[in-house]
Design a protein around this motif. Structure first.
Motif, PDB file in Angstrom:
ATOM      1  N   TRP A  26     -36.081 -20.908 -15.949  1.00  0.00           N
ATOM      2  CA  TRP A  26     -36.348 -21.557 -17.224  1.00  0.00           C
ATOM      3  C   TRP A  26     -37.723 -22.213 -17.195  1.00  0.00           C
ATOM      4  N   CYS A 210     -29.412 -27.784 -15.623  1.00  0.00           N
ATOM      5  CA  CYS A 210     -29.016 -26.710 -16.533  1.00  0.00           C
ATOM      6  C   CYS A 210     -29.234 -27.056 -17.999  1.00  0.00           C
ATOM      7  N   GLY A 211     -29.823 -28.188 -18.278  1.00  0.00           N
ATOM      8  CA  GLY A 211     -30.099 -28.564 -19.655  1.00  0.00           C
ATOM      9  C   GLY A 211     -31.156 -29.650 -19.713  1.00  0.00           C
ATOM     10  N   LEU A 223     -29.627 -26.776 -24.402  1.00  0.00           N
ATOM     11  CA  LEU A 223     -29.883 -25.508 -23.743  1.00  0.00           C
ATOM     12  C   LEU A 223     -30.828 -24.687 -24.615  1.00  0.00           C
ATOM     13  N   LEU A 229     -28.984 -19.160 -18.809  1.00  0.00           N
ATOM     14  CA  LEU A 229     -28.472 -20.526 -18.791  1.00  0.00           C
ATOM     15  C   LEU A 229     -26.998 -20.608 -19.157  1.00  0.00           C
TER      16      LEU A 229
END
Length: 313
Positions: A26, A210-211, A223, A229
Motif C-alpha cells: 500500500w 491495515c488501515g 481502507l 487490503l
C-alpha cells in the motif's frame, strides 16, 4: 434473516506478516500514485468520516464503545436526484464514474428512452433486476452479475466494493429512505458504494498496519479500494469477529450519503412481494408470471468493470 456468513473450514487468522505485506505494498502504491489518486482517496475518507461521525452513536448505542473500531471503505460518486419514478435508472446513472474509462456519460433521459425502447419501462420504473442487467450491459458496455441471497454473500460484497465497483439493490424505502419492510409497496433502488465493519479492537491483528486512522475519529480506520487490503477484512468476516456490518448507499430521492444496516437491507430486499396499490398496472412494466417477486425479490446486481469496447468511443 441472519447476516452471518458461514465460516470456512480451516480459515486461518491474518498474520502480522500478511498485514505488514499489505501495508508495504500500500505504501509503495501511495508513493508511486498520482496526485489525483491521493486527492480522490482523501475526499473519500473525508466523506465517509463525516457520515460515520454523524451516525456513530446510533450504530454503537448497544455496544461497549471503548473497545470498538470501525473499518471503512467508501467509493464516492456524484449525487443524482431522480425525475419521476426513475430510481433504478438514477442508481445505474451513478455507476458510470466507477465502471467507465471515459467521461462521456449518459443522462437520465438517455437511460429512460433506452429502457422504454427495450420494453423495460413506461414511466421510468424498473421492476426487474434481469432487465436492469440487460440495460446496463447495452448502455454501459460492462458486465453484470445477478446475485441472490445477499445476506450469505458478505465476502463477495466486500471484495467487490473493495475493487471500487458498485452494487445495485432494490429495497423497500421508508419515509427517511432507509430500508424498511412494507412488502414491496415502496419499492426503490439504491447504489451500494462501500462498507463499514464494527469490530472489537482486541479481535484485530495490527489494525494500524491495515488501515489509516481517521484524523478526527480515532476509532475509525479507512481502507483504500485495493484488493490486497481486504485480506484483513475477510479474516474478520470469515471468523465472524464483527459486531455489525453497515453499507454506504445513495439513492435518487436525497442528496445525502446514507449508512444502513446490512442486515436490514437484506431483509428489505427479501420482502419485495407486491407493488403499491396506488400504481396502475397498465402504467408499469412487470415481469410476466411472477411480477415483483420474480423481478426484484431477493436479488441484486453486481456491476463489473471490464475490457468490453465501448461502442460510443
Amino acid at each position: 434473516m441472519s447476516m452471518e456468513v458461514k465460516t470456512k473450514e480451516n480459515s486461518s487468522q491474518m498474520s502480522s506478516e500478511d498485514c505488514n505485506q499489505c501495508h508495504n505494498e500500500w505504501s509503495q502504491e501511495s508513493s508511486n500514485g498520482s496526485n489525483d489518486d491521493k486527492t480522490k482517496n482523501d475526499s473519500n475518507f473525508e466523506i465517509s468520516s463525516n457520515a460515520c461521525t454523524k451516525y456513530w452513536n446510533y450504530f454503537t448505542k448497544d455496544l461497549e464503545e471503548e473497545d470498538i473500531v470501525m473499518i471503512s471503505l467508501y467509493n464516492n460518486v456524484d449525487n443524482v436526484l431522480q425525475s419521476g419514478p426513475k430510481c433504478g435508472l438514477v442508481a445505474l446513472l451513478m455507476c458510470q464514474s466507477l465502471v467507465l474509462n471515459h467521461n462521456s456519460y449518459l443522462t437520465q433521459e438517455d437511460l429512460f428512452e433506452s429502457a422504454k425502447q427495450m420494453g423495460f419501462s413506461k414511466t421510468g420504473e424498473m421492476f426487474s433486476v434481469e432487465n436492469m442487467a440487460k440495460l446496463t450491459h447495452r448502455l454501459l458496455s460492462v458486465e453484470t452479475e445477478i446475485k441472490v441471497n445477499l445476506n450469505e454473500r458478505i465476502n463477495e460484497l466486500v471484495s467487490h466494493l473493495a475493487k471500487g465497483l458498485p452494487v445495485l439493490v432494490p429495497y423497500d424505502s421508508d419515509a427517511n429512505h432507509e430500508p424498511t419492510l412494507l412488502g414491496g409497496q415502496r419499492a426503490h433502488w439504491a447504489i451500494i458504494l462501500g462498507f463499514c465493519i464494527i469490530v472489537n479492537k482486541s479481535n484485530i491483528n495490527n489494525i494500524d498496519l491495515c488501515g489509516i486512522r481517521d484524523q478526527y475519529n480515532h476509532q475509525l480506520y479507512h481502507l483504500k479500494p485495493k484488493h490486497l487490503l481486504t485480506k484483513c477484512v475477510l479474516d474478520i468476516i470469515d471468523n465472524r469477529k464483527y459486531k455489525k456490518i453497515l453499507v454506504y448507499a445513495k439513492q435518487g430521492k436525497s442528496k445525502y450519503l446514507h449508512i444502513w444496516s446490512f442486515n436490514r437491507l437484506c431483509q428489505s430486499n427479501c420482502n419485495l412481494v407486491k407493488t403499491s396499490l396506488k400504481l396502475n398496472k397498465s402504467d408499469i412494466v412487470l415481469p410476466e408470471n411472477g411480477g415483483i417477486i420474480k423481478g426484484l425479490n431477493n436479488q441484486c446486481l453486481f456491476v463489473t468493470k471490464n475490457a468490453i469496447v465501448d461502442s460510443r468511443q
